[in-house]
Structures are given as C-alpha cells and as structure tokens.
Enzyme design. Sequence first.
Site: not given
Length: 284
Positions: A190, A195
């Site tokens: 991912d 992030h």
Amino acid sequence: MIDHTKVGSPAANWERTWTTRDTMLYAVSVGAGAHDPTDELRFTTDNTSGITQQVLPTFVTVMAAGEAATQNPLTVLGDIAVTSIVHGGQRITLHNDIPPAGSVVSRGSIAAIYDKGRHAAIVLASTITDADDGTPYADIETTMILTGEGGFGGNPGPKASWSVPDREPDEIVTDHTRPEQALLYRLNSDRNPLHSDPAFAAFMGRTRPTLHGLCTYGYAGRAVLATVAESDPGRFGSFFARFAAPVEPGDELHTLIWRTENGALFQTKVGDTVVLDHGEFRLR
Ligand SMILES: CCCCCCC[C@@H](O)CC(=O)SCCNC(=O)CCNC(=O)[C@H](O)C(C)(C)COP(=O)(O)OP(=O)(O)OC[C@H]1O[C@@H](n2cnc3c(N)ncnc32)[C@H](O)[C@@H]1OP(=O)(O)O
C-alpha cells in the site's frame, strides 16, 4: 457524489502472488522481533534450525488489498478522490493457515453503502481463495470512510453494540513503533502517499504522514494472538477493529486485552487516545 445504487457491484477482484520474503517482511513491518530479535523467529525467518516458518494471520489483509494505492477498489462508485478515503474498519475471518508463499484470487463486491451523516461508509466484502486449488483462506470485510460524502439520506447502518468491559484489562501489551514504520510497512504493497508524503498528508488535514491503519492492526493482531493463543496462527479465527484515530510513526501503542470465553475484546491506545476500537478476536 458517489453512486449509491452500486451495492452488489463487483470490486477488488485481483490475483496476488507472494513469497517467503513478503511474509517475513510483513512480520517485521508490524513489529515482530522488535522487543527481542530472537523472539518470533518463526514469523521473521525461514532458515532457523528447528523452526518452521509460519505466517502472521493478519498478513491476509495484504493479500486482500492488492496494490491498494494504484488499484482503488471504489472506482465503481464514481470518480472518488483518493484524498477522501480513510480506512474505517477491518474484519478478517480465517478458514485455513496462510502458507509462507503462494498465490490467491480475491473476489469482492460492494456489500453496503451507509450514510453516516458527514461521511459515507462503504463496506467491501471479499473472499480469498488459493489460485491453484481453490482452498478457502479468508473472508474479508473492509470498511472505507469517504469523508464528506454522507448526508445523502441513505441507510445509516447498524448501531455498534461494543462497549469497554467493566473491569481492568487482563493484559496490556506495549509496542514502540519506529519513526520509519510507515516507510517499512508500505513495502508490503500500500503505497498511498498519505503515509509518506508530507504535502499529501497536509492536504488530508494531517500534520504529518500517518501510519497505515493496517499496520496498527497488525501490531494489535500480534499482541492479541500472543496473549490469548500463544502466538499460534492455527488458533486464529476472526479479528475486527475500527480505526478510531490516526497513529503517527514513532507512537507507542498500548493494546488493552480482555479475555472472553472464545477469544478476547481489545482496544489500542496512544496515550489516552483510542486508536483501535471495538476490537474483537475469536479463536478458531
Ligand atoms: C481493498 C482494501 C483497500 C485498503 C486501502 C487502505 C488505504 C489506506 O492507505 C488508508 C489508511 O490506512 S487511513 C489510516 C487509518 N485510518 C484512520 O486513520 C482513520 C481514523 N479515524 C478517524 O479519523 C475518524 O474516526 C473518522 C474520520 C473515520 C470519523 O470521525 P468523525 O468525523 O469524528 O466521525 P464520528 O462523529 O466519530 O462518527 C460519525 C458517524 O460515523 C460512524 N463511524 C465513525 N467511524 C467509523 C468507522 N471507523 N467505521 C464505521 N463507522 C464509523 C459513527 O459510528 C457515527 O455514526 P452513528 O451515529 O451511526 O454511530
């Protein structure tokens, strides 16, 4: 505006192949060996004498997610900006142990679209089966929150019945995440810039890039499995948590665990803030 008529539509259909390197990387990325590198070698190595490699059951979330950042499973609902999506909750139900290497087919559909007032909650249901012989590995239920997409007059969904047990936790497991935790975790697949990219995170209203919800989930899964089932993946039945607040890489996680007849209830906190809520683990 999302298309609310798409309940039942196929979504998140893909194949995924993984190797022993992927399953070992996953274990390290959710903190296995962080307290003591000689602990949990069955999850972090494949050539330790007298130890056979095993797979942390929460790895199934990586198998189910495909390449989440590049294969947005919600495109069936319309032109959804990835910046409006946060992970709201995750349930996994395991039917068989996950092999250290293999190949699976994920077949999914939009199971529900709920109107949560300000937000919409989308529930994706998937089944994960072995690509070669059809062995069923898991059923997956992923809740994605589309911020600002609620208020369309739709079904608000069932009210949650979970509450904190009226007694002290039986166990509190503390884990220290690392400053580069999200950089490590994203190597599982991912690569959502939420992030890693400060500008992208700021656009989503966060002061810094935050940790993947599924990374915190993996930490909690290890903590609960160790406490309730002696870290035996063969005893892992189902696991649910709601992502209640963002976690930053470097945060200290405290997972509060209450044993039950057939598993445990849990919450994970950072300081006084509950970050994983409604936690429920069932033994297989
Ligand atoms: C195929 C697989 C693909 C996987 C892709 C994964 C992509 C990843 O890269 C993305 C991520 O990892 S994002 C990081 C992890 N997630 C988060 O950080 C979200 C944390 N939570 C929040 O910010 C807020 O709780 C927030 C914003 C969610 C809600 O907060 P509020 O706006 O304050 O809302 P609140 O007043 O608390 O609640 C309003 C109604 O919504 C319901 N609700 C809240 N959180 C929910 C949740 N997590 N799940 C389901 N329902 C939820 C509330 O119950 C309430 O409804 P009701 O009144 O009916 O009870």
